[in-house]
Write an enzyme that holds these catalytic residues in place. Sequence first.
Site, PDB file in Angstrom:
ATOM      1  N   ASP A  96     -10.776  37.670 -19.155  1.00  0.00           N
ATOM      2  CA  ASP A  96     -11.508  36.437 -19.466  1.00  0.00           C
ATOM      3  C   ASP A  96     -10.545  35.278 -19.701  1.00  0.00           C
ATOM      4  O   ASP A  96      -9.413  35.469 -20.121  1.00  0.00           O
ATOM      5  CB  ASP A  96     -12.367  36.645 -20.725  1.00  0.00           C
ATOM      6  N   GLU A  97     -11.039  34.104 -19.445  1.00  0.00           N
ATOM      7  CA  GLU A  97     -10.388  32.854 -19.865  1.00  0.00           C
ATOM      8  C   GLU A  97      -8.900  32.802 -19.543  1.00  0.00           C
ATOM      9  O   GLU A  97      -8.093  32.395 -20.375  1.00  0.00           O
ATOM     10  CB  GLU A  97     -10.599  32.652 -21.377  1.00  0.00           C
ATOM     11  N   ALA A  98      -8.536  33.161 -18.300  1.00  0.00           N
ATOM     12  CA  ALA A  98      -7.147  32.998 -17.856  1.00  0.00           C
ATOM     13  C   ALA A  98      -7.051  31.589 -17.275  1.00  0.00           C
ATOM     14  O   ALA A  98      -6.911  31.398 -16.062  1.00  0.00           O
ATOM     15  CB  ALA A  98      -6.793  34.067 -16.830  1.00  0.00           C
TER      16      ALA A  98
END
Length: 538
Positions: free
Chosen positions: A354-356
């Site tokens: 997530d959320e890279a």
Amino acid sequence: MRAAVRVSAIAGAAVLCGLAAFGTAAWLSGSDKPEHKEQSRVSATTGFAGLVPAPVRAQAAPGVTWTLTPDARIATAPGSAAAARTGEILAALLRPATGYPLPVAPYDPAAAPAGIALLLDAAGAEAGELGAEGYRLDVTAAGVTVRAAQPAGLSRGIQTLRQLLPAEIESAQRVDAAWTVPGGSVTDRPRYEYRGMSLDLARHYFTPAEARRFVDHLARYKYNVLHLHLTDDQGWRIEIDGRPELTAIGASTQVGGGPGGFWTQDDLRAVTAYAAERHITVVPEIDMPGHTNAAIVAYPELGCDDRKYEPYTGIEVGFSSLCVESEATYAFLDEVIGQIAALTPGPYLHIGGDEALTLSAERYKVFMDRAQTIVEKHGKRVMAWHQLAGAAPVPGAVLEYWNQGKEDADIVAAAARAGAKVVLAPADHTYLDMAYAAGERLGLKWAGTVDVKQSYTWEPATHLPGLPEESVLGVEAALWGETLTSVADAEYLVFPRLLSVAETAWSPREAKDWPSFEARITEQHPRWDRAGIGYAKR
Ligand code: TNX
């Protein structure tokens, strides 16, 4: 909030199919409400009508009761170590309040009735109906029998028996009470095969003993997965052989600047075994390629992009990434994933994803392709947050959907149509770290506030447009740790919303009914009071 409370006596021999028949039961409210008086010898049990999560079918036998007495024994399926262990777990739950010895021994049909029997003799069509986790519970004047086709069913069934006993059964001290259970029967099985809760050890550290306390909470409401978020920007919480700086440096921080902490490999083994005895699978998560600040501070060669990494104790997300182009990254992942895979016997290994936010879509895909290959090499099934759907999930990957609203529905539905399974953890319903309401001290609000009704009123089968119903593996509650500093904080957020997610995941779709649920969670309060469990009175 003034909850109506349903009377405990069920009129006639009403068959309660998915609680649908409860509409005919009488309701009391306001001054009619039976009080749970502290001084009363024993509080009324709400019987079959009070169960959480609601069972598939329940039938009361009016006029029949059974009372647990000092000479009771617990007889378990002969030859089954798992059934014997479940018998011991039940005995340990019942001994403190009753003060009874409750010996556990193999079932002997020639012996006098033991009082409680936990049997694995469901066969034929009934075994098919009960599946891996279903059970049938019968309470007659002679005793209680829980039968199942598989040991996990007994584990679920004993929690139903526990809820049928008076609330005083939760007391850690001996209570002088009549331990009477209403007569009748329950046939029950879960709607979804995956029913989880995640615990974030990274933002604020929780000890193994604290995690075991949450395992007990999950067992109580028939969950079968504990998802452990073991690493994030603010802390690395698990010992990895050959990588001492992960714990010497990476574990020394947490949100707000506290001391952090970590689990040894033996700690993770022990929590996993404790959960397994309760038929709860640990799903370990090592978040990557983002959410990796703590690892990169410990081993700077894991980062690149000319970014300097410092210990982080804030709550922003999306700023860190493992170096996609460096072989050092994949050597590290092979060590970490290999060791975590060996420590946890469950089928899944969660790799975050997530959320890279610092990576392009191309670099993200290159990384996730390599990471998934490493998970499969170590014999585990890939689980990841649903952002993996935007790259190339391997066949059989499990995507955990977490956004609020319907954001990203298209890519998740497309991945599901190509074979991925989906665990639904929509933040605006199942994120237990969202504040209940404006003005609350605890909880974030990025997905809105999530009051108890909001946590309960949603339907997994139709939640994401275009997602085939058969792709839904299950449902998960998430307890992110940014605003938590103690178990008391955590329990305030978890109770009662943990029950909302439990009922959504376990009970038949037609059994979900907000007024009934609201009344039934209020009925749990005296149990939590006696068990010393914190909760929000809402
Ligand atoms: C989003 S959910 C995150 C977490 C935060 C959480 C706080 C997800 C996959 N990522 O990193 O802790 O929101 O609610």
